[in-house]
Design an enzyme around this catalytic site. Structure first.
Site, PDB file in Angstrom:
ATOM      1  CB  CYS A   1      23.267 -88.066  -1.736  1.00 37.29           C
ATOM      2  SG  CYS A   1      22.095 -88.885  -0.642  1.00 37.29           S
TER       3      CYS A   1
ATOM      4  CG  HIS B   1      26.455 -86.372   1.752  1.00 36.77           C
ATOM      5  ND1 HIS B   1      25.908 -85.235   1.209  1.00 36.77           N
ATOM      6  CD2 HIS B   1      25.430 -87.236   1.907  1.00 36.77           C
ATOM      7  CE1 HIS B   1      24.611 -85.400   1.047  1.00 36.77           C
ATOM      8  NE2 HIS B   1      24.293 -86.608   1.476  1.00 36.77           N
TER       9      HIS B   1
ATOM     10  CD  GLU C   1      28.937 -83.111   0.642  1.00 41.10           C
ATOM     11  OE1 GLU C   1      29.417 -84.068   0.012  1.00 41.10           O
ATOM     12  OE2 GLU C   1      27.711 -82.902   0.734  1.00 41.10           O
TER      13      GLU C   1
END
Lengths: 201, 267
Positions: free
Chosen positions: A79, A180, A182
């Site tokens: 990002c 993202h 994660e």
């Protein structure tokens, strides 16, 4: 294998650290590039603001980002981390890391901003980061800016938000995701695993 | 394809335990928020919301450790709220592993906190919670709505729905967006707990007043209510608590139902 997450001083890097550790990596959180690069890979996380993040990299390190990763250490920018790879951003006044050509611009305000939620990837070309990732996979986005570059070669995948949003970029040892990984469930874990495999090489 | 609608289970936590009627046969310790978070994550929840409903000063440490435990078992976005009054408190929650912090009373009392949070963490971390209730006492300067028979405006309530503020919810949503909120978690006090559907008038009004994502909350008793709110408003996400407490309405089945009815969801 040891990885470094650069901490700009704001935001949650906890879940990113956990995601890497789950894949068997050891993680150090670093706040400057002072020491010789002893890591197998570097991650620029995705939470924060452009100017403070750029300053935290530039002003507190004796070595530049470019010199630090010159040895071909794989770098994953998530990002904001990816946005910093480029020359400048409408989010701030500071110059970007300028490792890639292009700029970062605000999403058109006819759309809801931020672009927040699960959107799917349109994979345009192969990249080590997307190995085993199916076209149209869902990933979690939360961002207000997008990359604008004339160098379309670096765009590996994009996403449709009424406007094309470059979603995955790759050039040499530099990898970036606008979303993202994660926070993107199993598909995200697969990408993190792929990145770690590149770090092992 | 484009951005999907998000389905968000909400866990109300008191003293580190999930409260509200729980009926999980597959989980021995039904009140354990960590186990529930993991279960919802596996079922395909798009996000999780934790609301600390005790929210007392003493519970802060409990919540911090709980947040980090939950963050370890899920790989989807995670919002934490309840009793957040100060910048430091919000920071504690975010640095413990939450992705977003939800704030209501703290923002009404000190709107500037939205800007401070946005500048520190980015607006994507800042969720404004609005608890709104229909007020039939029409007064000047309010945004007036009608359900066909009666006219009313939507008033913002704080302290867990206990105290009125005189604030118009539409005006407050617009102001909060300007100040730095990146998302609005909108709960209808009238509908909360009724299980007869979201407040469509309220949801539509807020969604059309701002340019940031809105989460509808309060009143969901069956999957059809989610369908109704997505069909009738351009809301981005639907939040529910009790509906997911029964295996018949697991997150994945609800999403399948929505997909069959032409709502874009992640499956």
């Amino acid at each position: 294998m040891k990885l470094a997450i650069f901490d700009y001083g704001a935001g949650n890097i906890f879940s990113l650290k956990i995601a890497l550790e789950k894949q068997g990596s050891t993680v150090d959180v670093i706040t400057n590039f002072d020491n010789a690069n002893s890591y197998s890979g570097l991650i620029l996380p995705g939470v924060g603001n452009f100017d403070p993040a750029i300053r935290s990299i530039r002003d507190y390190s004796s070595m530049s980002f470019q010199d630090y990763v010159k040895d071909k250490t794989p770098v994953l920018g998530i990002c904001l981390g990816m946005e910093m790879f480029f020359e400048k951003s409408e989010e701030g006044k500071e110059k970007g890391l300028a490792a890639l050509e292009g700029e970062v611009v605000l999403l058109p305000n006819k759309f809801k901003i931020p672009h927040m939620g699960w959107n799917n990837l349109r994979i345009k070309k192969s990249s080590p980061l997307l190995e085993g990732v199916q076209d149209s996979s869902w990933v979690y986005f939360v961002h207000s800016y997008r990359v604008k570059t004339k160098n379309f070669d670096v765009i590996v995948a994009d996403s449709d938000y009424g406007i094309e949003v470059p979603a995955v970029i790759n050039k040499g040892n530099l990898y970036g995701t606008q979303f993202h990984p994660e926070k993107s469930g199993k598909v995200g874990s697969l990408m993190i695993k792929n990145f770690l495999r590149e770090c092992k090489k | 394809m484009t951005l999907t609608k998000r389905i968000i289970p909400c866990l109300d936590v008191a003293n580190g335990r999930v409260v509200k009627g729980l009926n999980f046969e597959s989980i021995k310790d039904a009140g354990d928020p960590v186990l529930l978070a993991e279960k919802y994550g596996n079922e395909g929840a798009d996000e999780l919301v934790f609301l600390d409903i005790t929210a007392s000063q003493e519970q802060r440490e409990t919540i911090r450790s709980l947040v980090s435990k939950v963050a370890q078992v899920i790989d989807i976005p995670f919002t934490v709220g309840g009793g957040v009054k100060t910048l430091q408190h919000a920071r504690d929650i975010l640095l413990s592993g939450a992705d977003k912090v939800a704030i209501n009373t703290g923002a009404v009392k000190n709107p500037q906190i939205l800007t401070e949070l946005m500048e520190l963490f980015g607006k994507q971390c800042v969720v404004l919670t609005i608890d709104a209730k229909r007020n039939y006492n029409i007064s000047k300067g309010k945004n007036i709505f009608s359900d066909g028979s009666k006219s009313f405006w939507f008033e913002v309530f704080i302290y867990g729905g206990k105290k009125e503020t005189g604030l118009d919810a539409i005006d407050w949503a617009k102001k909060a967006q300007e100040l730095g909120a990146g998302e609005i978690l909108l709960t209808s006090i009238d509908k909360d707990g009724t299980k007869d559907g979201y407040d469509l008038i309220l949801t539509k009004a807020i969604v059309e007043s701002v340019n940031i994502p809105v989460i509808a909350s309060g009143g969901c008793g069956e999957p059809k209510h989610m369908l109704d709110v997505f069909k009738n408003t351009n809301v981005d996400a639907a939040l529910a608590a009790s509906i997911f407490h029964y295996e018949t309405h697991s997150v994945d089945r609800v999403k399948e139902f929505l997909k069959e009815n032409s709502i874009d969801v992640r499956l």
